[in-house]
Design a protein around this motif. Structure first.
Motif, PDB file in Angstrom:
ATOM      1  N   ALA A  11       3.343  -4.570  -6.623  1.00 42.38           N
ATOM      2  CA  ALA A  11       3.092  -3.031  -6.171  1.00 42.38           C
ATOM      3  C   ALA A  11       4.341  -2.009  -7.079  1.00 42.38           C
ATOM      4  CB  ALA A  11       2.934  -2.580  -4.569  1.00 42.38           C
ATOM      5  N   ARG A  30      -1.024   5.927  -8.907  1.00 43.03           N
ATOM      6  CA  ARG A  30      -1.704   5.056  -8.024  1.00 43.03           C
ATOM      7  C   ARG A  30      -3.192   4.433  -8.097  1.00 43.03           C
ATOM      8  NH1 ARG A  30      -1.645  10.589  -5.056  1.00 43.03           N
ATOM      9  NH2 ARG A  30       0.447  10.921  -4.001  1.00 43.03           N
ATOM     10  N   ARG A  31      -3.641   4.803  -9.244  1.00 42.44           N
ATOM     11  CA  ARG A  31      -4.226   3.613  -9.804  1.00 42.44           C
ATOM     12  C   ARG A  31      -4.170   2.087 -10.639  1.00 42.44           C
ATOM     13  NH1 ARG A  31      -9.529   6.250 -12.662  1.00 42.44           N
ATOM     14  NH2 ARG A  31      -9.673   7.132 -10.769  1.00 42.44           N
ATOM     15  N   VAL A  37       2.052   1.970  -3.257  1.00 46.30           N
ATOM     16  CA  VAL A  37       1.320   2.114  -4.273  1.00 46.30           C
ATOM     17  C   VAL A  37       0.883   3.508  -4.124  1.00 46.30           C
ATOM     18  CG1 VAL A  37      -1.591   2.449  -5.210  1.00 46.30           C
ATOM     19  CG2 VAL A  37      -0.080   0.115  -4.795  1.00 46.30           C
ATOM     20  N   ALA A  73      -3.930  -5.516  -6.664  1.00 48.40           N
ATOM     21  CA  ALA A  73      -4.554  -6.673  -6.741  1.00 48.40           C
ATOM     22  C   ALA A  73      -4.892  -7.330  -6.834  1.00 48.40           C
ATOM     23  CB  ALA A  73      -6.265  -5.344  -6.316  1.00 48.40           C
ATOM     24  N   LEU A 133       0.513  -1.034  -0.030  1.00 48.46           N
ATOM     25  CA  LEU A 133      -0.263   0.385   0.055  1.00 48.46           C
ATOM     26  C   LEU A 133       0.749   1.373   0.224  1.00 48.46           C
ATOM     27  CD1 LEU A 133      -2.865  -1.360   2.476  1.00 48.46           C
ATOM     28  CD2 LEU A 133      -3.132  -0.724  -0.315  1.00 48.46           C
ATOM     29  N   LEU A 154      -2.031   0.113  -7.759  1.00 46.18           N
ATOM     30  CA  LEU A 154      -2.857  -0.424  -6.872  1.00 46.18           C
ATOM     31  C   LEU A 154      -3.506  -1.679  -7.575  1.00 46.18           C
ATOM     32  CD1 LEU A 154      -4.145  -1.012  -4.213  1.00 46.18           C
ATOM     33  CD2 LEU A 154      -6.808   1.052  -4.937  1.00 46.18           C
TER      34      LEU A 154
END
Length: 313
Positions: free
Chosen positions: A248, A223-224, A217, A231, A214, A227
């Motif tokens: 990441a 960042r999108r 990210v 995920a 995190l 992430l």
């Protein structure tokens, strides 16, 4: 001021001072406390080794228990200045962020200069894969992947346990992680004896790996995208924790990590993570910068958490 507020201040100050010491001094070439622990653990292994899980469990109990006991004794010191100093010393001893970034920068310099021999000789400082046949692109990938995984192991995880449990948490985590590096890998000798060390390391790193992912990210230019890759691909790695960190980093750097790795004659095929191109030499310095940003953010969070948790108690 209550004793818990005082303890919170000394723990937070100690963690902050330890991070500063790591930045200024980093790891000494000889006599490092972790190396001394490793020699002691090897001595215990010679006495307890047997090709069975119970022997490995006992090995872990003795080594981790001993390190934790030292930490508990240090944590009982009530004088705030002494407690802060002990916390700082323990934090410095278990952190490896500065050395990690320096190793990455060294490999970047060697590969930028076209010196494959120097880069191959240095790669074992970061990871256990066989570098003898690796060319520059694969050396770059190995370096980026190692920077990603070790950002958690060398920085985020010890800071997490230090903020949560003070000196006992710092020393216990480093003992667990060191034992995993020593006996937790798959081999005929350690398949059963190293089982306990490997599983305990997985548990100790589970939350820190999520935090590392995190924070990566949050530090990513997009960042999108970072992430989304975390995920989608974070669970695909054989390690339940390394995959979060590497996915990441892959998303943050817009590269694809994973592929064929060779470890002492053993070949492993790792799933690919990310949507970008394969890593290149120029990506190593980008990964080093990302490691430093994530490490700094983790240090700030750890100091704040140590203060907050102590005051709540």
């Amino acid at each position: 001021m209550s004793i818990w507020s005082e303890r919170a201040r000394s723990r937070a100050a100690g963690v902050a001072a330890g991070v500063l010491l790591d930045a200024l001094i980093a790891d000494p070439r000889a006599g490092h406390p972790v190396a001394l622990f490793g020699r002691a653990a090897a001595g215990v292994e010679r006495r307890l080794y047997g090709d069975a899980r119970p022997n490995g469990v006992l090995h872990v109990l003795v080594c981790v228990g001993g390190a934790t006991g030292i930490g508990l004794a240090a944590e009982r010191v009530r004088h705030p200045v002494a407690h802060a100093a002990l916390t700082a010393a323990a934090t410095w001893a278990v952190l490896g962020g500065t050395t990690l970034a320096r190793e990455g920068a060294y490999l970047a310099g060697a590969l930028e200069g076209g010196d494959l021999a120097r880069a191959r000789a240095r790669l074992p400082h970061l990871c256990g894969r066989d570098p003898s046949a690796l060319e520059a692109p694969e050396l770059a990938r190995a370096t980026v992947e190692s920077l990603a995984e070790n950002t958690s192991d060398a920085v985020v995880a010890p800071l997490f346990w230090g903020a949560l449990a003070g000196v006992p948490g710092l020393l216990a985590y480093r003992a667990i992680n060191t034992l995993d590096a020593m006996v937790g890998h798959r081999s005929p000798r350690y398949e059963r004896f190293g089982w306990a060390a490997a599983r305990l390391d997985d548990v100790a790193n589970f939350v820190p790996a999520q935090i590392t992912g995190l924070l990566t990210v949050a530090a990513a230019p997009d960042r999108r995208r970072a992430l989304a890759v975390l995920a989608r691909d974070g669970h695909r790695h054989p390690s339940p924790n390394a995959g979060r960190c590497e996915a990441a980093f892959a998303g943050a750097l817009d590269v694809t990590l994973g592929g064929v790795n060779v470890y002492a004659g053993r070949t492993e095929h790792r799933p690919e993570m990310g949507d970008g191109r394969k890593p290149e030499v120029r990506d190593i310095r980008r990964a080093v910068r990302l490691t430093r940003v994530v490490s700094l953010a983790a240090a700030g969070l750890a100091v704040a958490a140590a203060w907050s948790l102590g005051r709540r108690r």
